[in-house]
Design a protein around this motif. Structure first.
Motif, PDB file in Angstrom:
ATOM      1  N   ALA A  71      -6.221  -8.431   4.385  1.00 48.11           N
ATOM      2  CA  ALA A  71      -6.928  -8.058   3.154  1.00 48.11           C
ATOM      3  C   ALA A  71      -6.030  -7.326   2.166  1.00 48.11           C
ATOM      4  O   ALA A  71      -6.344  -7.230   0.988  1.00 48.11           O
ATOM      5  CB  ALA A  71      -8.133  -7.190   3.483  1.00 48.11           C
ATOM      6  N   VAL A  72      -4.926  -6.795   2.682  1.00 42.95           N
ATOM      7  CA  VAL A  72      -3.992  -6.057   1.832  1.00 42.95           C
ATOM      8  C   VAL A  72      -2.655  -6.789   1.923  1.00 42.95           C
ATOM      9  O   VAL A  72      -2.206  -7.154   3.000  1.00 42.95           O
ATOM     10  CB  VAL A  72      -3.843  -4.604   2.328  1.00 42.95           C
ATOM     11  N   ALA A  73      -2.024  -7.017   0.778  1.00 43.28           N
ATOM     12  CA  ALA A  73      -0.762  -7.756   0.771  1.00 43.28           C
ATOM     13  C   ALA A  73       0.270  -7.024   1.622  1.00 43.28           C
ATOM     14  O   ALA A  73       0.475  -5.825   1.466  1.00 43.28           O
ATOM     15  CB  ALA A  73      -0.255  -7.914  -0.658  1.00 43.28           C
ATOM     16  N   ASN A  74       0.895  -7.769   2.508  1.00 45.78           N
ATOM     17  CA  ASN A  74       1.939  -7.230   3.373  1.00 45.78           C
ATOM     18  C   ASN A  74       3.273  -7.385   2.638  1.00 45.78           C
ATOM     19  O   ASN A  74       3.727  -8.511   2.392  1.00 45.78           O
ATOM     20  CB  ASN A  74       1.935  -8.027   4.680  1.00 45.78           C
ATOM     21  N   PRO A 117       0.833  -1.208   0.000  1.00 44.33           N
ATOM     22  CA  PRO A 117       0.000   0.000   0.000  1.00 44.33           C
ATOM     23  C   PRO A 117       0.864   1.252   0.000  1.00 44.33           C
ATOM     24  O   PRO A 117       2.044   1.207   0.322  1.00 44.33           O
ATOM     25  CB  PRO A 117      -0.794  -0.132   1.297  1.00 44.33           C
ATOM     26  N   ILE A 118       0.270   2.355  -0.329  1.00 47.54           N
ATOM     27  CA  ILE A 118       1.015   3.604  -0.484  1.00 47.54           C
ATOM     28  C   ILE A 118       1.567   4.128   0.821  1.00 47.54           C
ATOM     29  O   ILE A 118       2.506   4.922   0.845  1.00 47.54           O
ATOM     30  CB  ILE A 118       0.129   4.659  -1.189  1.00 47.54           C
ATOM     31  N   LYS A 149       4.133  -3.965  -5.904  1.00 39.94           N
ATOM     32  CA  LYS A 149       4.979  -3.493  -6.999  1.00 39.94           C
ATOM     33  C   LYS A 149       6.426  -3.739  -6.595  1.00 39.94           C
ATOM     34  O   LYS A 149       6.788  -3.579  -5.446  1.00 39.94           O
ATOM     35  CB  LYS A 149       4.751  -1.999  -7.225  1.00 39.94           C
ATOM     36  N   LYS A 162       0.426  -9.639  -8.117  1.00 39.31           N
ATOM     37  CA  LYS A 162      -0.163  -8.403  -8.611  1.00 39.31           C
ATOM     38  C   LYS A 162      -0.440  -7.407  -7.475  1.00 39.31           C
ATOM     39  O   LYS A 162      -0.608  -6.211  -7.716  1.00 39.31           O
ATOM     40  CB  LYS A 162      -1.479  -8.777  -9.324  1.00 39.31           C
ATOM     41  N   SER A 163      -0.498  -7.927  -6.265  1.00 41.25           N
ATOM     42  CA  SER A 163      -0.855  -7.078  -5.123  1.00 41.25           C
ATOM     43  C   SER A 163       0.282  -6.189  -4.649  1.00 41.25           C
ATOM     44  O   SER A 163       0.095  -5.366  -3.755  1.00 41.25           O
ATOM     45  CB  SER A 163      -1.332  -7.967  -3.974  1.00 41.25           C
TER      46      SER A 163
END
Lengths: 456, 456
Positions: free
Chosen positions: A219-222, A207-208, A354, A351-352
Motif C-alpha cells: 500500500a506504500v511505495a517501497n 515513507p518517513i 521523493k 508521486k509516491s
C-alpha cells in the motif's frame, strides 16, 4: 640504453623498496577517516622528489588535499615535460576480498599486490625513479616538472584552480601521464583517448521511517522497488541509454576508424574466461572494444537500502540509494550530461516517492593527437624498449584533468601507461607487475631523449 | 472488573519495571552475535512465569532457540487457554535512527520506546501479568498454558517440531495471541486474518571480481543494474506481481465482504500525512485496506551491491544482492510460492550473470472464525474494557505458526492484539503505549472469564 639498464639493475631493490614505502600509506581520498594518511603521503612524495634531484619542491595546499610540485630546469631553451600523477587511491572496499592486506604490499609471482600498486602510485613513481636515473647518469635531455595530486579519485576538485593560478610555473611543451593500460606486455599499446565521467548519487525516499512490510507492504511505495524500476528504465532493450538528449553530440567514428580499432588484438573467449562470465553485455551494434572505448555508458557503482544484515527482516525501507556514473565520449559535456541525468531521474519518479539527485564530479572526454612530436616520441620509446610497435587504442577510463590541461595550459597530453586491464584497478587485490614497473623506468628516459631530439 | 483495576493500580510500577527489564535483553534472533542475550531472555521469561504462579515451567531446548513453557492446571474439567508469544525481536538496524537506544527502554509522552516494546515483549508480557493478577486475586477461571518462543522473527523454524512432539502437553481449547494491532484505542478492533509469508534472498553474480567501471563498463553485465531490471520486472504497470502462477488459488472476497472490510474507519489523508508521503501505491483495483489485508504483495526488504561508502568509487561490482519477501493470502501455499519465485527469478536472469536464490522461511496465511466461543469472548472482553464494540479487520502481518496450531493441535486462534500500526514495529523507535499495556492487562482476565463462562 645500456646506461639505463645498468642503473636500474644496480638500484632494483631500492626502487622496489621505495615503492613499497609509498604503497603503505593509506591515502584514500574518498573517505575523511584517512585524512592524516593522505597528508603524510604528500610529504613522502615531496621528500622523494627532492632526493631524486628536483628543485623547488613544494607541498602546495589547496582547499582539499595538497598538490606536490617539483621541477628541474636545466636550460630554459630546452623543451619542458610536465609529469602528472596522483598519490591518492581508491577505497580498499570490499576489504574482506583481499588475499593480503591492501596497504601491506606483498610480492606474489612477480606481482606487487596493494591498493594503488598500478593506479597510480606504481605508475607515477616510475617517473620519479626515471628522473633520478637521468639526473644521476647525467642524461636528462630536457626540463622536467612534476605535479602529483591527491584528489584524482574524487574528481580533482581543486586541481583546476591550482592550474589556473600557476600557469607560468606549469608552462611546458607536453603533459606526460602514466595512468592507463597496455593491451599486454607482448602487445604494447598507447591509449589515444579517454572517456569522460559524470558521477551521480541518487536517493529515493518513501515513507518517513522504515515500516513493517506486513502492515504497510502493498500500500506504500517501497523506495527500493521504485529505485530498481527507475534504474531499470535507464537502459532500453538494446542497452541504449534512455535519458533524453544523452547521445546528442556524440562524435561517431568513421567505418575505417572503427575497423582499425577492432583490429587490435582481442580474444573474446579469453576475456570471458578471465572474468568468469558466460556472456558479455552491452549496447547493440557495437563490439566489446567499441563498448569500452568509443561509446558512452551508464553503470550502477553502488546500491543500498533496507536491511542488509544476516537473516531476515521484514521491513519496507524508508529510503534507497544508488551511486550511478556515466562514461562519456568526445562530443559530450559532463556538466550537461549531469543536468540531463538529474532532470530525467527526477521526472521519472512517481508521486509516491521523493527523489534527490546530486552530482559528485565529472570529467571531459579526450582524444590525443597521434601526429604530435610527443606521441611519436612515446611511440619510439616503447618500440625500442619492447622491441615491438605499440598499437593505438581507446581507453575506457577517465582522467578528467587531461582536458583541463589543454584548456588552461594549451598543451596536449601523452598517455604512456604501463598497467594492464587485469591489474584489478579499483578492485580487491589490485596489482602491478614488477616487470612493468622496471620496464616503465627504462622506457621513460627514452621518451625524454626522443622528445628532446625531435623538438630540436 | 473492580478487583482487576485495583490489582493493576497497586502494581503499576512493578509491572512496568518488569517489562523494562525484559526489554533490556538484546534478543535479536536473526543475528548470531546476540546469541547469549537471546538465551538469557528465555531464562528471564521462565523465571517470571514461575514467580507469577505457573507450574512445570521449563526452558525447552530446540535445535535453535529454546521455547519457554509453563502452565497452571486448576481443574481438568475446565477449558484450557494456550497463550502464545515470542521473546525474540527484530534487529535494531538502522540503529542510528533511534532517538534513544533500542535496548534501553525510555518513557516519553506516555510511550515506551524500545525494540520489542510492542512486538512482542510488551504484548506477551501483559499475559504473564494478567495471569499473575488472576492467580493472586483467586479469579483464574480456567486452565492456562504458556508457550513463548524465541524464533518468531526468523520463521519459527523449530516450533513445528516442538508442537508435533508435545501435542498432549499443549492440548487446549483455544490459542490466545497478542501480537497484532487495533485500529486505534478509540476504535478497538480484532484481526480475523493474517497474511502468510515467503522470504527469499537473491544474489546476482556478474564478473568474478569488482571491476573498474571505466575499463569494463558497458561491455560486462553490471549485476546491480541486472538485479534492478529483474526486480523491476516482478511488478507490471498495474502493480500486479508477474510471477507465473502467483495468484493461482487466491481466495477472493465477495463484494459484500470487501464492502464490510472497507467500512472500517480509515482516513487516507491522515495515513499519508503520518507517513509523510504524497501518494499511496499498490495493486490497481484495490483500496489501501484491501492492499494490506486481503491481497498478496511482494516487497524488497533490502538491497545492496558495490560501493556504498562516502564519495565516489568507479566500480562495476562483482555482485548484487536483495532480500525479497512476499505476503500471502488464503489459498496460497508459501512453499509453492517460494518455488515459483525461485524458478521465475532464475528463468529471467540473462546469460551474462549467475543467479542464486534461497528461501529464508515462510508461513501460511490464516483466517480466524468469528463465530467461535473464543472470538465472542474476546469481543465481549474488549467491549467491556474499551466501552465500544471492536471492529473485525484483516491484518497485513504474518504469524506463521497460527496455521500450524490448527494443523497440529486442531484448535483455532484468537488474535487479541493491543498494538497500533503506528508503533513502528520492525522500525527504529518502536514503541508501545503505557496505556495499551495496562489496558491489555485489564482486558485479558475478562477474556478468560467470558471464555470459561461461555464454554460451560
Amino acid at each position: 640504453m645500456q646506461i639505463i639498464k645498468e642503473y636500474v639493475e644496480e638500484n632494483r631493490q631500492r626502487f622496489l623498496h621505495e615503492l613499497f614505502e609509498l604503497l603503505r600509506f593509506q591515502s584514500v581520498s574518498a573517505d575523511p577517516k584517512y585524512k592524516d594518511e593522505v597528508l603524510k603521503t604528500a610529504d613522502f612524495v615531496a621528500d622523494k622528489l627532492k632526493n631524486s634531484g628536483a628543485n623547488h619542491v613544494e607541498v602546495c595546499p589547496t582547499e582539499g588535499y595538497p598538490i606536490v610540485y617539483g621541477e628541474k630546469i636545466i636550460d630554459s631553451s630546452l623543451p619542458t615535460v610536465l609529469v602528472y600523477g596522483h598519490y591518492d587511491v581508491q577505497p580498499p572496499d570490499p576489504i574482506e576480498l583481499w588475499e593480503t592486506p591492501p596497504f601491506e604490499p606483498t610480492l606474489r609471482d612477480g606481482k606487487i599486490y596493494a591498493r594503488g600498486a598500478c593506479d597510480d602510485k606504481g605508475q607515477f613513481y616510475m617517473h620519479v625513479k626515471a628522473f633520478e636515473l637521468m639526473v644521476h647518469t647525467n642524461t636528462l635531455p630536457c626540463n622536467i616538472k612534476f605535479m602529483i595530486e591527491g584528489e584524482e579519485e574524487v574528481g580533482s576538485d581543486n586541481l583546476g584552480k591550482f592550474v589556473a593560478q600557476n600557469k607560468e610555473r606549469l608552462k611546458a611543451d607536453v603533459v606526460l601521464i602514466s595512468d592507463t593500460s597496455m593491451i599486454s606486455m607482448e602487445n604494447p599499446s598507447i591509449e589515444t583517448g579517454l572517456r569522460g565521467l559524470a558521477y551521480m548519487e541518487v536517493e529515493v525516499q518513501g515513507p518517513i521511517k522504515d515500516l513493517h512490510s506486513g502492515v504497510y507492504g502493498g500500500a506504500v511505495a517501497n523506495p527500493a522497488t521504485i529505485l530498481c524500476q527507475m534504474i531499470a528504465s535507464l537502459h532500453d532493450e538494446h542497452n541504449h541509454i534512455t535519458i533524453p538528449g544523452f547521445y546528442d553530440g556524440v562524435i561517431n567514428l568513421s567505418e575505417e576508424e572503427r575497423k582499425s580499432l577492432n583490429d587490435a588484438p582481442f580474444d573474446l573467449e579469453e576475456y570471458k574466461k578471465e572474468l568468469s562470465i558466460d556472456d558479455v553485455w552491452g549496447e547493440a551494434g557495437y563490439s566489446t572494444i567499441e563498448r569500452t572505448g568509443i561509446r558512452p555508458t551508464l553503470e550502477v557503482n553502488g546500491i543500498w537500502g533496507g536491511y542488509t544484515g544476516p537473516g531476515a527482516k521484514t521491513v519496507l525501507p524508508a529510503k534507497a540509494n544508488a551511486k550511478i556514473s556515466m562514461r562519456l565520449v568526445p562530443g559530450q559535456d559532463w556538466r550537461k550530461i549531469s543536468e540531463l541525468f538529474k532532470n530525467h531521474f527526477e521526472s521519472i519518479a512517481p508521486k509516491s516517492v521523493k527523489v534527490k539527485v546530486i552530482a559528485h564530479h565529472g570529467g571531459t572526454p579526450y582524444v590525443t593527437p597521434t601526429n604530435s612530436i610527443a606521441f611519436k616520441a612515446a611511440y619510439k620509446a616503447i618500440k625500442d624498449s619492447f622491441g615491438k610497435e605499440p598499437v593505438p587504442t581507446r581507453g575506457g577510463g577517465s582522467i578528467p584533468i587531461v582536458a583541463l590541461f589543454e584548456e588552461e595550459l594549451g598543451i596536449k597530453t601523452v598517455l604512456m601507461g604501463f598497467g594492464l586491464d587485469s591489474d584489478s584497478l579499483h578492485s580487491p587485490n589490485e596489482k602491478y607487475d614488477v616487470f612493468n614497473y622496471y620496464k616503465g623506468i627504462e622506457t621513460i628516459p627514452l621518451f625524454h631523449k626522443y622528445f628532446a631530439e625531435m623538438s630540436k
